[in-house]
Design an enzyme around this catalytic site. Structure first.
Site, PDB file in Angstrom:
ATOM      1  N   CYS A 169       0.810  -1.216   0.000  1.00 62.42           N
ATOM      2  CA  CYS A 169       0.000   0.000   0.000  1.00 62.42           C
ATOM      3  C   CYS A 169       0.848   1.274   0.000  1.00 62.42           C
ATOM      4  O   CYS A 169       0.314   2.374  -0.127  1.00 62.42           O
ATOM      5  CB  CYS A 169      -0.910   0.001   1.216  1.00 62.42           C
ATOM      6  SG  CYS A 169      -1.844  -1.525   1.406  1.00 62.42           S
ATOM      7  N   HIS A 309      -2.727   7.769   6.264  1.00 66.60           N
ATOM      8  CA  HIS A 309      -2.971   6.500   5.574  1.00 66.60           C
ATOM      9  C   HIS A 309      -4.425   6.090   5.822  1.00 66.60           C
ATOM     10  O   HIS A 309      -5.104   5.667   4.899  1.00 66.60           O
ATOM     11  CB  HIS A 309      -1.990   5.442   6.077  1.00 66.60           C
ATOM     12  CG  HIS A 309      -2.046   4.177   5.296  1.00 66.60           C
ATOM     13  ND1 HIS A 309      -1.879   4.131   3.928  1.00 66.60           N
ATOM     14  CD2 HIS A 309      -2.267   2.887   5.688  1.00 66.60           C
ATOM     15  CE1 HIS A 309      -1.980   2.880   3.507  1.00 66.60           C
ATOM     16  NE2 HIS A 309      -2.237   2.111   4.550  1.00 66.60           N
ATOM     17  N   GLU A 320      -1.680   4.596  13.779  1.00 71.29           N
ATOM     18  CA  GLU A 320      -1.258   5.792  13.046  1.00 71.29           C
ATOM     19  C   GLU A 320      -1.479   7.049  13.886  1.00 71.29           C
ATOM     20  O   GLU A 320      -0.624   7.949  13.899  1.00 71.29           O
ATOM     21  CB  GLU A 320      -2.006   5.907  11.714  1.00 71.29           C
ATOM     22  CG  GLU A 320      -1.514   7.104  10.898  1.00 71.29           C
ATOM     23  CD  GLU A 320      -2.111   7.172   9.502  1.00 71.29           C
ATOM     24  OE1 GLU A 320      -3.069   6.441   9.226  1.00 71.29           O
ATOM     25  OE2 GLU A 320      -1.592   7.969   8.696  1.00 71.29           O
ATOM     26  N   LYS A 341      -9.271   8.237   1.918  1.00 74.18           N
ATOM     27  CA  LYS A 341      -9.743   6.874   1.612  1.00 74.18           C
ATOM     28  C   LYS A 341     -11.195   6.694   2.035  1.00 74.18           C
ATOM     29  O   LYS A 341     -11.858   5.767   1.560  1.00 74.18           O
ATOM     30  CB  LYS A 341      -8.864   5.833   2.307  1.00 74.18           C
ATOM     31  CG  LYS A 341      -7.461   5.695   1.736  1.00 74.18           C
ATOM     32  CD  LYS A 341      -6.702   4.550   2.389  1.00 74.18           C
ATOM     33  CE  LYS A 341      -5.291   4.409   1.819  1.00 74.18           C
ATOM     34  NZ  LYS A 341      -4.382   5.503   2.256  1.00 74.18           N
ATOM     35  N   HIS A 346      -9.465   2.200  -0.767  1.00 69.47           N
ATOM     36  CA  HIS A 346      -8.013   2.018  -0.719  1.00 69.47           C
ATOM     37  C   HIS A 346      -7.525   1.531  -2.092  1.00 69.47           C
ATOM     38  O   HIS A 346      -7.725   0.371  -2.455  1.00 69.47           O
ATOM     39  CB  HIS A 346      -7.660   1.011   0.364  1.00 69.47           C
ATOM     40  CG  HIS A 346      -6.209   0.974   0.717  1.00 69.47           C
ATOM     41  ND1 HIS A 346      -5.219   1.474  -0.103  1.00 69.47           N
ATOM     42  CD2 HIS A 346      -5.570   0.496   1.823  1.00 69.47           C
ATOM     43  CE1 HIS A 346      -4.042   1.308   0.465  1.00 69.47           C
ATOM     44  NE2 HIS A 346      -4.235   0.724   1.642  1.00 69.47           N
ATOM     45  N   PHE A 404       1.133  -3.594   3.970  1.00 68.19           N
ATOM     46  CA  PHE A 404       1.405  -4.947   4.431  1.00 68.19           C
ATOM     47  C   PHE A 404       2.903  -5.209   4.305  1.00 68.19           C
ATOM     48  O   PHE A 404       3.600  -4.627   3.474  1.00 68.19           O
ATOM     49  CB  PHE A 404       0.635  -5.960   3.583  1.00 68.19           C
ATOM     50  CG  PHE A 404      -0.825  -6.119   3.973  1.00 68.19           C
ATOM     51  CD1 PHE A 404      -1.362  -5.461   5.061  1.00 68.19           C
ATOM     52  CD2 PHE A 404      -1.658  -6.954   3.230  1.00 68.19           C
ATOM     53  CE1 PHE A 404      -2.700  -5.621   5.417  1.00 68.19           C
ATOM     54  CE2 PHE A 404      -3.002  -7.124   3.581  1.00 68.19           C
ATOM     55  CZ  PHE A 404      -3.528  -6.451   4.668  1.00 68.19           C
TER      56      PHE A 404
END
Length: 418
Positions: A169, A309, A320, A341, A346, A404
């Site tokens: 990502c 994110h 985060e 997002k 995403h 990831f």
């Protein structure tokens, strides 16, 4: 790293292009963000009856023939079509002409997390049902993750370094950051950089469901993605692409290019902790944030806006927020922090690139896009910009991308000041 030019050269953004679930151009994308418009709907392109998640943010009404010849779009995966279309908009916006003299100094760097998933699935099914005769002469090239970069280079005659970077990502931000280095240290004068993914496929949805990463709020698609809201239950898979024309600043000024913003910092790190879960204390995220700010030579208190994110997963959003608080201290409570997002879903490898373009627009318009569906915030002291856009002077902005395998990448942009 040594440079034939001494100190690193300045890098500016002179063009942007977006293909997204909420708009097929930068202007349409930005208008939708400011309006709080969601692109999340029930999946209609394949059978979802047996999938726990049956919603996604898909690119709709995209006609590849508007951007490329039929013989090109027929041979490449949708992710490469999106990337090429975004590049066409970005190059046109930059008023960039690549002649024989410039061509060896123009690079292409396109990140992707999943790459050509559609073609790879078609190859697997074709081999099973029809055998080797079903495989076309361009399949080998089109089924590779670097295909988008290659097609963009062919289209524009870019003969500098090119390739793909894959950091899940974080791929789009990683591509922009590495492209920035190419220009800073003299390998290129111009780079077409960004990210692309067509992740709304049956295999990608099924695998993400198996990882229990996706929202299952199937009956309420537009409210399913709820970054930083306590009722969040997973992210929404999406498709799209974002491409920026990055250019050495003095060259851009000499040719009278439209300079939209300056790319001033990039930091990257790896959690080295777990295949899908972030480090519980956000150590890798903090490391990338600190590296990007140090690279930009900017104190945390100077940052005006963070595009988070913000995936809408339990773990990411909590960690985060913790990481931002650790790095920015009390300033984290004074600056807006939002997740686009919540509207786009995403876009995996495209996310960081598209969100960097949102930063460019926020800097130019002095307005920050909202986090929609944030009704019960994770941290009540943080301004997550709930529901509606906010007018806010933005000189310096940060974009976070965490993937990831613990890939972390952060970009810092600021208003252009010659």
């Amino acid at each position: 790293m040594s440079s034939p030019y001494g100190s690193p050269r300045r890098v500016v953004v002179t063009g942007t292009g977006v293909i997204s679930p909420i708009g097929l151009s930068t202007a349409a994308f930005w208008e939708s963000l400011l309006a709080g418009r969601s692109g999340i709907r029930r999946i209609e392109s394949f059978d979802v009856a047996d999938l726990p998640t049956r919603i996604a943010a898909q690119v709709r009404d995209f006609d590849p023939e508007q951007y490329m010849p039929r013989k090109v779009w027929r041979r490449i995966d949708p992710f490469a079509q999106y990337a090429l279309a975004a590049a066409v908009e970005a190059v046109e916006g930059a008023k960039l002409e690549i002649d024989e003299e410039l061509a060896p100094r123009v690079g292409v760097q396109i990140g992707s997390g999943y790459g050509p998933s559609t073609i790879q699935s078609q190859v697997t099914l074709g081999l099973k049902e029809k055998g080797a005769r079903s495989i076309g002469p361009f399949t080998s090239a089109a089924s590779a993750i670097d295909n988008a970069a290659g097609e963009i280079a062919i289209r524009f005659g870019a003969k500098g370094p090119s390739g793909a970077i894959s950091t899940a990502c974080a791929s789009g931000t990683s591509a922009i950051g590495e492209a920035m280095r190419w220009i800073q240290y003299g390998a290129c004068d111009v780079v077409l950089a960004g990210g692309a993914d067509e992740s709304v496929t049956r295999s990608d949805i099924a695998s993400a469901c198996s990882a229990r990463a996706l929202s299952r709020r199937n009956e309420d698609p537009e409210q399913a993605c709820r970054p930083f809201d306590k009722e969040r239950d997973g992210f929404i898979m999406a498709s799209g692409a974002g491409v920026l024309v990055l250019e050495e600043a003095e060259r851009a000024m000499r040719r009278g290019a439209p300079i939209l913003a300056e790319l001033v910092g990039y930091g990257a790190s790896t959690d080295a902790y777990h295949p899908t879960a972030p480090h519980p204390e956000g150590a890798g995220a903090q490391q990338a944030l600190c590296a990007a700010l140090a690279d930009a030579r900017i104190d945390p208190t100077e940052v005006d806006y963070v595009n988070a994110h913000g995936t809408s997963t339990k773990l990411n959003d909590k960690i985060e927020t913790l990481a931002i608080r650790q790095v920015f201290g009390e300033h984290a409570l004074r600056m807006p922090i939002s997740s686009t997002k919540s509207m786009t879903g995403h876009m995996i490898g495209a996310a960081g690139a598209v969100e960097a373009i949102a930063l460019v627009q926020a800097i130019r318009d002095n307005v920050v896009p909202p986090t929609v569906n944030c009704f019960d915030p994770e941290d009540t002291e943080v301004n997550y910009v709930p529901h509606t856009a906010q007018q806010h002077e933005v000189d310096i902005a940060v974009s976070n991308s965490f993937g990831f395998a613990g890939h972390n990448a952060v970009a810092v942009l600021r208003a252009w000041k010659p």
